[in-house]
Every structure is written in structure tokens, then in C-alpha cells.
Scaffold this motif. Structure first.
Motif, mmCIF file in Angstrom:
data_model
loop_
_atom_site.group_PDB
_atom_site.id
_atom_site.type_symbol
_atom_site.label_atom_id
_atom_site.label_comp_id
_atom_site.label_asym_id
_atom_site.label_seq_id
_atom_site.Cartn_x
_atom_site.Cartn_y
_atom_site.Cartn_z
ATOM 1 N N VAL A 168 -2.577 -5.246 2.731
ATOM 2 C CA VAL A 168 -3.352 -5.609 2.173
ATOM 3 C C VAL A 168 -4.376 -5.957 3.283
ATOM 4 C CG1 VAL A 168 -5.332 -6.244 1.112
ATOM 5 C CG2 VAL A 168 -3.333 -5.053 -0.327
ATOM 6 N N ALA A 169 -3.777 -6.641 3.830
ATOM 7 C CA ALA A 169 -4.495 -7.366 4.465
ATOM 8 C C ALA A 169 -4.206 -6.625 6.531
ATOM 9 C CB ALA A 169 -3.829 -8.975 5.184
ATOM 10 N N ALA A 170 -3.221 -5.743 6.666
ATOM 11 C CA ALA A 170 -3.007 -5.167 8.355
ATOM 12 C C ALA A 170 -4.294 -4.198 7.608
ATOM 13 C CB ALA A 170 -2.067 -5.284 7.854
ATOM 14 N N LEU A 171 -4.139 -3.341 6.474
ATOM 15 C CA LEU A 171 -4.996 -1.802 6.194
ATOM 16 C C LEU A 171 -6.772 -2.677 5.865
ATOM 17 C CD1 LEU A 171 -3.244 -0.477 2.993
ATOM 18 C CD2 LEU A 171 -3.326 0.446 5.851
ATOM 19 N N SER A 172 -7.059 -4.010 5.765
ATOM 20 C CA SER A 172 -9.000 -4.030 5.460
ATOM 21 C C SER A 172 -8.542 -4.285 7.303
ATOM 22 C CB SER A 172 -8.492 -5.546 4.778
ATOM 23 O OG SER A 172 -8.152 -5.551 3.432
ATOM 24 N N MET A 173 -8.030 -4.279 8.144
ATOM 25 C CA MET A 173 -8.366 -4.165 9.223
ATOM 26 C C MET A 173 -9.013 -3.255 10.190
ATOM 27 S SD MET A 173 -5.448 -7.159 10.677
ATOM 28 C CE MET A 173 -6.045 -7.364 12.130
ATOM 29 N N PHE A 174 -8.717 -2.456 9.648
ATOM 30 C CA PHE A 174 -9.238 -0.861 10.418
ATOM 31 C C PHE A 174 -10.249 -0.235 9.296
ATOM 32 C CE2 PHE A 174 -4.490 -1.707 11.166
ATOM 33 C CZ PHE A 174 -4.730 -1.938 13.052
ATOM 34 N N PRO A 175 -10.824 0.266 9.937
ATOM 35 C CA PRO A 175 -11.848 1.941 8.968
ATOM 36 C C PRO A 175 -11.466 2.391 8.788
ATOM 37 C CG PRO A 175 -12.497 0.988 11.941
ATOM 38 C CD PRO A 175 -11.094 0.556 10.964
ATOM 39 N N LEU A 176 -10.759 2.381 7.659
ATOM 40 C CA LEU A 176 -10.392 3.801 7.265
ATOM 41 C C LEU A 176 -11.195 4.257 6.132
ATOM 42 C CD1 LEU A 176 -6.729 2.153 6.484
ATOM 43 C CD2 LEU A 176 -7.218 3.628 8.452
#
Length: 622
Positions: A19-27
Motif C-alpha cells: 500500500v505504501a509503495a502504490l501510494s507513491m505512484f500516480p496510478l
């Protein structure tokens, strides 16, 4: 942590990192949805399975269903991060709760360690390990240093030191020698003991205690029953309320107000409402509080048969004590020799010799005070006069030992004693030689126990006894009880307790404390019966609601303190959880609370309540 808890911790860490990793990218779009489904399923697949299983079994409304609906709904609305976070924090709370229950169970398990794995039976000169269930009454077993005593019995050979801490909660060792009674569950510390069993394993002390503790959770308190009923009705109500919140406002806006329905906003509010409404904090923390309270009490040597008794004990305002064996040692001891014409030890020697054939407690106390081996060849013509005493010839001297009636019958003038106790007059060759004062000695902690009870808010302490009024009043004044009733038969004690129960308030409870052997009728009649010094006493374990595993009256005050602490924690959790829930439900319904506040209202409140419940495990020393 056990294996299951470690596995859950790994899932939490993996999901949190993703979740932390995915929150860092503008997906955006389907890619965002597909990637966030990975941590969601990692952390929440078991909740979805349980919710589906509940639906199939027609047991829909539980916390798994609420979490599944709320998080899946959030994902459908595009709130992938929030939906996954709700499931993640919920599982963190579940892990916390699992650890807390495990800690409480370990406390109970420490008591369960008293269960013996085997018994050593000597056959053909060799020790053979057998199942304790296979050992018959009257068999001789051998207990070596470091081993548990498997079955109740009598020591026939050897002497040793026993560790009784698992039973009594006290670390003070107990010395045993040949002829002493010994109970199962103790640990042999030093010498080898040979024991002749007096009970089958199923009837021994250790079996009865383990059965008592294992079944304690089956007796629910009123608070637990209330929470169970509350959750049964509460969950369906909030589910239908959430459904109404999702449908009615948009329909009203669209049909009656001519406005856009705003389905997404109201469904989000309904999902937030569902997360907030999850009753985990109550459903988990209340039973856990009682479970922890019973576990903490058992570690302190106080066995409570159920959470309902813990609740009753907390409401106790009147404590009634039996005297003999409860506030006193129940053993007669020589307190002094008065008005004697010979030295003390000579008076005791003649008395012990004359009483050597009697098994009466007074005779035993005289022999104990003499403290030497009795040479029966020195004693002849022993005559026991029922209710009066004995006469005998000791070393050619005519000895009479007994009460005033015996002296009157022999025409011997005697001196009355002003002190309280049993008076044994002694005459030698028809001449008065003095008297011996024998008394039932108070336990050293009796007075402190009464002081601690009053400090804990007990309104009245009462002592019931069959002793003479003068003896009873002397003991009562030394101990500090408020009232004393003397010269009572067992039936009189029951009548006196019933009289006090009729006088007290409806919400006030009366506890009776007895030794559990002769007091079974009163223990059963009181609001709560507490058995003192119950090691090896079947009557105590059967009749009492609370069993104190040693004969220390101070444990009564400790039991009350444990119960009150436990109930205080229970009510703290109830008020805190319901108060926060109501506040957050209102905020969620009007749109002020978002999913993050909902997470706190559910998981945060549960974690705080569980942490609070764990406090019941720890018992403060008096």
C-alpha cells in the motif's frame, strides 16, 4: 507469538509495504484498481471467506460481513487506498486481540502445568512410569526431586520440600515428612518421597482444580450476556440503517426535492457508517476482561468458578466469616501454665503422659507442647471420663487432668482462670498442681484481612462461631470484626446468614467465608461462598463459588480487589466503546466522518479496549 499469529504479522507487513509503495505512484484507472487488489486480497481474503461462509450458513450479520461489505463497497466507489487500509487496520486489531487472548490463556496454562504426565510405581525393584489414571487407591508411588506429585496421598517414607506456588500463588515452600498428607499438583524440590495414594486421579485435588478452571468460562456474567444480546440485535439494525442511509436520502433528493441524488456520496457515508458500527470492541474486550480477571486471580491462588461470580464478588458489601479454621488456625495450642506448684515442663509432662491414650484435640495439643517421645511403660491405669477428662498413674503418681467438673468429682479445689481459652486443671496425688491454658490461635493475617476489606469499601464484617460468648468476643476484638454471634449450631449459622440477606439492599451482596468442610450449607446459601484453605478439601471445591488455595484470610480481600478491578475495566470498556461508536455514527451519518475516522472508531477503539482488558491479568499485592 504462535505460528498463526506470525503468519498474520507477515501478511500485515506485506500488505502495508505494498500500500505504501502504490501510494507513491500516480496510478489511474484499471491499473490502479488491479494493483490495489493485490494488497487487499493478501490482507483480506480470509475475512471475505468467513463472510461468504456466514451468508451460506444464514448467519449473515457479524463483523466479517460488515468489513467485507464496507471494504468491497469502498473499492467499487474507487476508494482503493481507503478500502485496503480499513481491512489492513482491522487485521492489525485482530492480531492484537489474538495476542491478548493468548497472553491470558498462557496465564491459565501456567496453572494447567500442575497436571502430571505420569506416576512412578515401584515394581520388582524398578520404577515404572504409568498413566496417573491407572493408579489405584492404596498404591505406593515414588516422587523424585523435580517431579510433580501426581495423586493425593500420605507420605510413608522420606522427607522433602514442596513448591506449592502453582496452587497457592505463594512461593513459600512447604516441608513434608513421613505421615503427612500430600496433595497432587505440588512439585517435589529435594528428597525422594514414597506416597500411599488415598484417592484416584480423577478425584484428586489437581483434577478438581483443573476441571474448575476449564469450566469457569461457561458461567457467563450479566455483563457478558448483555453484550451477546446487544450484538445480536445491534448488528442487523446498523446494517439496515446503513442501507437506508445509502438509499433514502438520494431518493428523497431526486423525487421530492428535484436535486441530483448524489449516490456515490451517500453510499460512501453508508459504508463509513458500517465500518464505524462494527461491535468488535465490545464483543471482544468484555469476555476478554473477565477471562483475564479469572486468569490473574488463578495465578494469585484465587479460583473463581465463573465470570458471574466475579461480578457478584465485586458487588459484595457484607463479609461473614466462620471462626474456627478460617480466622483461627483451628488447632489448639498451649498458651501458658498458671497457678502451678511445679515447674511448667513437669506439669506438661504429667499431663501429656496421662493423656497419651486419647485422640482428643486437647490431648494432642498437650502432647505437642511436651515435645518429647512418650514412654507408655511409665503410664498405667488410664481412665477417660467422658466430658470431664482423664485420670492415670504416672511413675507411681496419681494424675488427674480435666475440667472443673473432674476436679469437683474428685473433691479437689481449683483456681479459676481469668484469661480466655480452654482451661485444663491438673491434680497430683489429690492435690491441685495448677492449670494449663489452651486456645485456638488466631491466624497472623486475620486482623489485616479485616482492615483491608474495610479499606476496600466492605460495609460490615461479621464472625459466626459455635464457641462460647467470652471466647468469641475476645477473638472478635483482636481481629476487629464489626459483629460477632457465638454459640451457634450449623443450622443457626444458616438462619443468621438468611437474616442478614433479608436486611441488606437489593444490589448489595453478602459473602460467606468458611473452611468448606463443615460450612457447606452456609457457603451455598450466601450470595457468594468463599472456601478458605481448600487444599485437598472436596467439600470446599464443590460448595463454594470462589476457592482460595491456601488458608490465608488476606486472600479474601485480594479476591474482592481483583473482582472490583475486573468490573471497573469491563464498565470502562462498555462506556468508552459505546460512547465513541454513537459519536462517530452521528458524524458519519451527517457526512463529517470519513473512512479514516471510521477505522479509528472500529480498530482504534478495539485496540484500546483490548489493552485495557489485559490490565485485569495483573494483580497488585496488598
Amino acid at each position: 507469538m504462535n505460528k498463526k499469529q506470525k503468519k498474520m504479522l507477515i501478511r500485515i507487513i506485506v500488505a502495508a509495504v505494498l500500500v505504501a509503495a502504490l501510494s507513491m505512484f500516480p496510478l489511474e484507472g484499471y491499473l490502479r484498481a488491479a494493483l490495489f487488489m493485490i494488497p487487499y486480497l493478501v490482507i483480506g481474503y480470509d475475512i471475505l471467506q468467513k463472510a461468504w461462509k456466514g451468508i451460506r450458513n444464514r448467519q449473515v450479520f457479524d463483523e466479517n460481513f460488515l468489513m467485507a461489505v464496507a471494504t468491497v463497497g469502498a473499492l467499487c466507489l474507487g476508494d482503493f487506498k481507503e478500502g485496503t487500509a480499513v481491512m489492513l487496520f482491522y487485521q492489525i486489531g485482530e492480531l492484537f486481540q489474538s495476542y491478548a487472548v493468548g497472553k491470558s490463556r498462557r496465564n491459565i496454562s501456567e496453572l494447567m502445568d500442575i497436571r502430571p504426565d505420569y506416576a512412578n510405581v515401584e515394581r520388582d525393584g524398578n520404577l515404572e512410569q504409568v498413566d496417573p489414571d491407572e493408579v489405584e487407591v492404596g498404591s505406593v508411588i515414588v516422587v523424585q526431586p523435580g517431579e510433580k506429585v501426581p495423586i493425593d496421598g500420605t507420605v510413608i517414607e522420606g522427607n522433602s520440600t514442596l513448591n506449592t506456588s502453582a496452587l497457592t500463588g505463594e512461593s513459600l515452600p512447604r516441608e513434608v515428612k513421613e505421615g503427612d498428607e500430600i496433595i497432587s499438583g505440588c512439585i517435589n524440590m529435594s528428597g525422594v518421597l514414597k506416597i500411599r495414594t488415598t484417592k484416584e486421579f480423577g478425584e484428586s485435588t489437581v483434577s478438581k482444580i483443573l476441571d474448575l478452571v476449564e469450566n469457569s468460562s461457561s458461567r457467563k456474567s450479566r455483563s457478558e450476556n448483555f453484550i451477546s444480546k446487544f450484538a445480536r440485535y445491534y448488528t442487523p439494525i446498523v446494517c439496515y440503517s446503513a442501507l437506508a442511509l445509502a438509499l433514502l436520502p438520494p431518493i428523497i433528493r431526486m423525487l421530492f426535492m428535484g436535486m441530483t441524488p448524489q449516490w456515490g456520496e451517500w453510499i460512501y457515508r453508508a459504508l463509513t457508517f458500517l465500518v464505524i458500527s462494527c461491535p468488535c470492541a465490545l464483543v471482544i474486550s468484555i469476555p476478554l476482561s473477565f477471562f483475564a480477571g479469572i486468569g490473574g486471580a488463578s495465578k494469585a491462588g484465587v479460583l473463581v468458578k465463573g465470570s458471574n461470580y466475579l461480578e457478584t464478588l465485586a458487588q459484595t458489601k457484607y463479609v461473614v466469616f466462620d471462626k474456627t479454621g478460617t480466622l483461627t488456625k483451628g488447632v489448639f495450642e498451649v498458651c501458658g501454665v498458671h497457678h502451678n506448684t511445679l515447674e511448667d515442663h513437669k506439669i506438661l509432662e504429667y499431663s501429656a503422659m496421662a493423656e497419651c491414650a486419647s485422640s482428643h484435640p486437647i490431648s494432642k495439643s498437650l502432647q505437642k507442647a511436651y515435645g518429647k517421645e512418650i514412654d507408655r511403660s511409665r503410664v498405667t491405669d488410664i481412665r477417660e471420663i467422658s466430658g470431664n477428662g482423664v485420670t492415670a498413674i504416672v511413675d507411681g503418681v496419681s494424675v488427674a487432668v480435666g475440667n472443673g467438673k473432674l476436679m469437683d468429682s474428685l473433691g479437689i479445689k481449683y483456681v479459676e482462670c481469668s484469661q480466655v481459652g480452654t482451661i485444663v486443671h491438673v491434680a497430683l496425688d489429690g492435690q491441685y498442681a495448677g492449670h494449663i491454658l489452651i486456645a485456638d490461635v488466631l491466624k497472623p493475617t486475620s486482623a489485616e484481612a479485616v482492615r483491608q476489606l474495610k479499606k476496600s469499601g466492605i460495609r460490615e464484617t461479621v464472625m459466626l462461631t459455635g464457641d462460647m460468648e467470652r471466647v468469641a468476643r475476645q477473638a472478635a476484638s483482636e481481629i476487629g470484626v464489626d459483629k460477632v454471634y457465638s454459640e451457634l449450631l450449623p443450622a443457626d449459622k444458616v438462619a443468621k446468614v438468611e437474616e442478614m440477606i433479608d436486611r441488606k439492599g437489593a444490589k448489595e451482596k453478602l459473602a460467606f467465608v468458611g473452611d468448606g468442610i463443615n460450612d457447606a450449607p452456609v457457603l451455598s446459601r450466601a450470595d457468594i461462598g468463599i472456601a478458605m484453605g481448600a487444599l485437598g478439601s472436596d467439600a470446599a471445591i464443590e460448595a463454594a463459588d470462589v476457592v482460595l488455595m491456601d488458608d490465608d484470610p488476606l486472600k479474601v480481600a485480594k479476591a474482592v480487589r481483583i473482582a472490583r478491578k475486573c468490573m471497573r475495566i469491563v464498565y470502562e470498556n462498555i462506556y468508552f466503546a459505546i460512547g465513541i461508536k454513537i459519536l462517530c455514527l452521528i458524524l458519519g451519518a451527517v457526512g463529517i466522518a470519513n473512512m479514516w475516522l471510521a477505522i479509528f472508531a472500529d480498530v482504534g477503539v478495539m485496540v484500546i479496549a483490548v489493552l485495557n482488558a489485559i490490565r485485569a491479568l495483573f494483580v497488585n499485592k496488598l
